[in-house]
Design a protein around this motif. Structure first.
Motif, PDB file in Angstrom:
ATOM      1  N   TRP A  74       0.839  -1.202   0.000  1.00  0.00           N
ATOM      2  CA  TRP A  74       0.000   0.000   0.000  1.00  0.00           C
ATOM      3  C   TRP A  74       0.871   1.248   0.000  1.00  0.00           C
ATOM      4  N   ARG A  75       2.078   1.184   0.543  1.00  0.00           N
ATOM      5  CA  ARG A  75       2.968   2.346   0.530  1.00  0.00           C
ATOM      6  C   ARG A  75       3.397   2.700  -0.887  1.00  0.00           C
ATOM      7  N   ASP A  76       3.564   1.685  -1.727  1.00  0.00           N
ATOM      8  CA  ASP A  76       3.884   1.958  -3.122  1.00  0.00           C
ATOM      9  C   ASP A  76       2.754   2.721  -3.803  1.00  0.00           C
ATOM     10  N   SER A  77       1.515   2.377  -3.434  1.00  0.00           N
ATOM     11  CA  SER A  77       0.383   3.082  -4.039  1.00  0.00           C
ATOM     12  C   SER A  77       0.324   4.526  -3.562  1.00  0.00           C
ATOM     13  N   ILE A  78       0.754   4.792  -2.323  1.00  0.00           N
ATOM     14  CA  ILE A  78       0.822   6.166  -1.831  1.00  0.00           C
ATOM     15  C   ILE A  78       1.830   6.964  -2.655  1.00  0.00           C
ATOM     16  N   VAL A  79       3.012   6.384  -2.882  1.00  0.00           N
ATOM     17  CA  VAL A  79       4.045   7.045  -3.683  1.00  0.00           C
ATOM     18  C   VAL A  79       3.534   7.278  -5.102  1.00  0.00           C
ATOM     19  N   PHE A  80       2.836   6.292  -5.653  1.00  0.00           N
ATOM     20  CA  PHE A  80       2.281   6.427  -6.997  1.00  0.00           C
ATOM     21  C   PHE A  80       1.295   7.592  -7.068  1.00  0.00           C
ATOM     22  N   GLN A  81       0.434   7.703  -6.062  1.00  0.00           N
ATOM     23  CA  GLN A  81      -0.538   8.798  -6.050  1.00  0.00           C
ATOM     24  C   GLN A  81       0.141  10.159  -5.940  1.00  0.00           C
ATOM     25  N   ILE A  82       1.176  10.235  -5.097  1.00  0.00           N
ATOM     26  CA  ILE A  82       1.908  11.496  -4.936  1.00  0.00           C
ATOM     27  C   ILE A  82       2.527  11.909  -6.265  1.00  0.00           C
ATOM     28  N   ARG A  83       3.179  10.961  -6.927  1.00  0.00           N
ATOM     29  CA  ARG A  83       3.791  11.265  -8.221  1.00  0.00           C
ATOM     30  C   ARG A  83       2.735  11.660  -9.252  1.00  0.00           C
ATOM     31  N   SER A  84       1.593  10.997  -9.229  1.00  0.00           N
ATOM     32  CA  SER A  84       0.525  11.311 -10.175  1.00  0.00           C
ATOM     33  C   SER A  84      -0.016  12.724  -9.955  1.00  0.00           C
ATOM     34  N   LEU A  85      -0.190  13.104  -8.689  1.00  0.00           N
ATOM     35  CA  LEU A  85      -0.662  14.458  -8.386  1.00  0.00           C
ATOM     36  C   LEU A  85       0.344  15.505  -8.842  1.00  0.00           C
ATOM     37  N   ILE A  86       1.632  15.236  -8.642  1.00  0.00           N
ATOM     38  CA  ILE A  86       2.671  16.171  -9.068  1.00  0.00           C
ATOM     39  C   ILE A  86       2.688  16.283 -10.590  1.00  0.00           C
ATOM     40  N   MET A  87       2.552  15.150 -11.272  1.00  0.00           N
ATOM     41  CA  MET A  87       2.537  15.147 -12.737  1.00  0.00           C
ATOM     42  C   MET A  87       1.299  15.875 -13.264  1.00  0.00           C
ATOM     43  N   LYS A  88       0.161  15.640 -12.624  1.00  0.00           N
ATOM     44  CA  LYS A  88      -1.089  16.241 -13.070  1.00  0.00           C
ATOM     45  C   LYS A  88      -1.080  17.761 -12.899  1.00  0.00           C
ATOM     46  N   ASN A  89      -0.537  18.246 -11.803  1.00  0.00           N
ATOM     47  CA  ASN A  89      -0.584  19.677 -11.496  1.00  0.00           C
ATOM     48  C   ASN A  89       0.669  20.437 -11.912  1.00  0.00           C
ATOM     49  N   GLY A  90       1.749  19.707 -12.170  1.00  0.00           N
ATOM     50  CA  GLY A  90       3.021  20.361 -12.453  1.00  0.00           C
ATOM     51  C   GLY A  90       3.779  20.571 -11.157  1.00  0.00           C
ATOM     52  N   ALA A  91       5.065  20.232 -11.172  1.00  0.00           N
ATOM     53  CA  ALA A  91       5.850  20.259  -9.935  1.00  0.00           C
ATOM     54  C   ALA A  91       5.921  21.636  -9.313  1.00  0.00           C
ATOM     55  N   GLY A  92       5.787  22.683 -10.131  1.00  0.00           N
ATOM     56  CA  GLY A  92       5.869  24.034  -9.585  1.00  0.00           C
ATOM     57  C   GLY A  92       4.548  24.613  -9.156  1.00  0.00           C
ATOM     58  N   ASN A  93       3.467  23.857  -9.372  1.00  0.00           N
ATOM     59  CA  ASN A  93       2.127  24.394  -9.106  1.00  0.00           C
ATOM     60  C   ASN A  93       1.391  23.667  -7.999  1.00  0.00           C
ATOM     61  N   ILE A  94       2.098  22.859  -7.253  1.00  0.00           N
ATOM     62  CA  ILE A  94       1.474  22.146  -6.145  1.00  0.00           C
ATOM     63  C   ILE A  94       2.461  22.091  -4.982  1.00  0.00           C
ATOM     64  N   LYS A  95       1.957  22.179  -3.774  1.00  0.00           N
ATOM     65  CA  LYS A  95       2.797  22.148  -2.582  1.00  0.00           C
ATOM     66  C   LYS A  95       2.502  20.879  -1.791  1.00  0.00           C
TER      67      LYS A  95
END
Length: 313
Positions: free
Chosen positions: A196-217
């Motif tokens: 389940w921790r891998d899925s957490i990392v996957f979601q974090i990366r997906s959110l960063i990719m979706k919003n752009g690394a400079g547009n999400i905190k």
């Protein structure tokens, strides 16, 4: 083989099913029918510490259902405090800021369900012997089925027609039974991740990719995922070797290299697109990461490309 976390959630779902099945003659509170705190005044004599929530504020873009399985708990929803006794549930709409609030000397167990990124997510939280706890998240596929049931619950709850509370409970019972079967049979549990921790990392990366690394905190990711900043940072670092902030900065530098090499955008435009405060801060970060200023990197890349073209020609 079903792990300990899944056993806990299966047991919780079984209890939720029995509670609902035995309560069809009663009205289950849905939204603000049980408000304890409004306009700065506590409406019931319970020792609630509104300045010391056991959980963190959450606000996300999906619907969640919280059901109290044991004891008494409280939720703060947009500045109002709602008490939930055993068997009571609350449907939390997208965009509503909410958190769990301690009630002195009251243990409880809560079951949480939401749908997120094509998956249904379940977890338990509560107070046991005075200590707050939260279980690991359990992710399931087929979230569209649960989203459809949640939509039906919301429609009936907003309509409040004759016997609407029975319809809402029926949908809730249907949803919990489907979840119980899915986990018990283990036919559709997402096995695409090592844990389940891998899925957490996957979601974090997906959110960063979706919003752009400079547009999400990190705080935005924390709210979206209903987890504290420290908690997701610890998971992310354990799996990747870097903090979320370091990962986002790396992604910004990667994107900066692409734009410098393959676009006619000015350095000022690139710095703005990537979320840097100004050109100075962008140049400082880029040089620290690559050893070059953005201008010198672009020039060197252009010369390299020109030389490669000459050789190929």
């Amino acid at each position: 083989m079903i792990d300990i976390n899944e056993r806990m959630i299966i047991k919780a779902l079984e209890k939720a099913i029995n509670i609902i099945n035995n309560s069809f003659s009663e009205k289950g509170p849905y939204s603000c029918s049980n408000i304890l705190y409004k306009n700065g005044k506590i409406e019931e004599n319970l020792l609630i510490d509104i300045n010391n929530s056991l959980y963190y504020d959450s606000c996300h873009d999906f619907t969640e259902v919280c059901m109290c399985l044991e004891g008494t708990m409280a939720l703060e929803i947009k500045g109002e405090i709602v008490k939930l006794n055993e068997g009571h549930y609350y449907i939390i709409l997208p965009g509503l800021t909410h958190c769990e609030i301690p009630i002195k000397n009251r243990d409880y167990t809560a079951l949480w369900l939401g749908t997120y990124m094509s998956k249904a997510r379940l977890h338990l939280s509560g107070i046991r012997n005075g200590d707050f706890y939260i279980s690991d998240l359990l992710f399931l596929t087929q979230s569209h089925i649960y989203s459809m049931i949640l939509d039906n619950m919301l429609k009936e709850s907003s309509y409040e027609g004759p016997l609407y509370h029975i319809l809402v409970k029926t949908y809730l019972l249907q949803m919990y039974i489907k979840l119980f079967k899915q986990i018990s049979e283990r036919k559709s549990i997402d096995k695409g991740y090592e844990s389940w921790r891998d899925s957490i990392v996957f979601q974090i990366r997906s959110l960063i990719m979706k919003n752009g690394a400079g547009n999400i905190k990190v705080r935005d990711i924390s709210r979206e995922m209903c987890m504290s900043k420290n908690y997701i940072n610890n998971i992310f670092k354990a799996k990747t070797g870097m903090t979320i902030t370091q990962y986002m900065e790396n992604q910004r530098i990667v994107r900066a290299k692409q734009l410098l090499a393959n676009s006619d955008m000015s350095i000022n435009e690139i710095s703005r697109q990537l979320g840097y405060y100004d050109r100075y801060h962008f140049t400082k970060a880029f040089k620290k990461a690559t050893g070059y200023t953005p201008g010198s990197y672009r020039k060197q890349n252009a010369e390299r490309t020109k030389e490669f073209s000459r050789v190929e020609g």
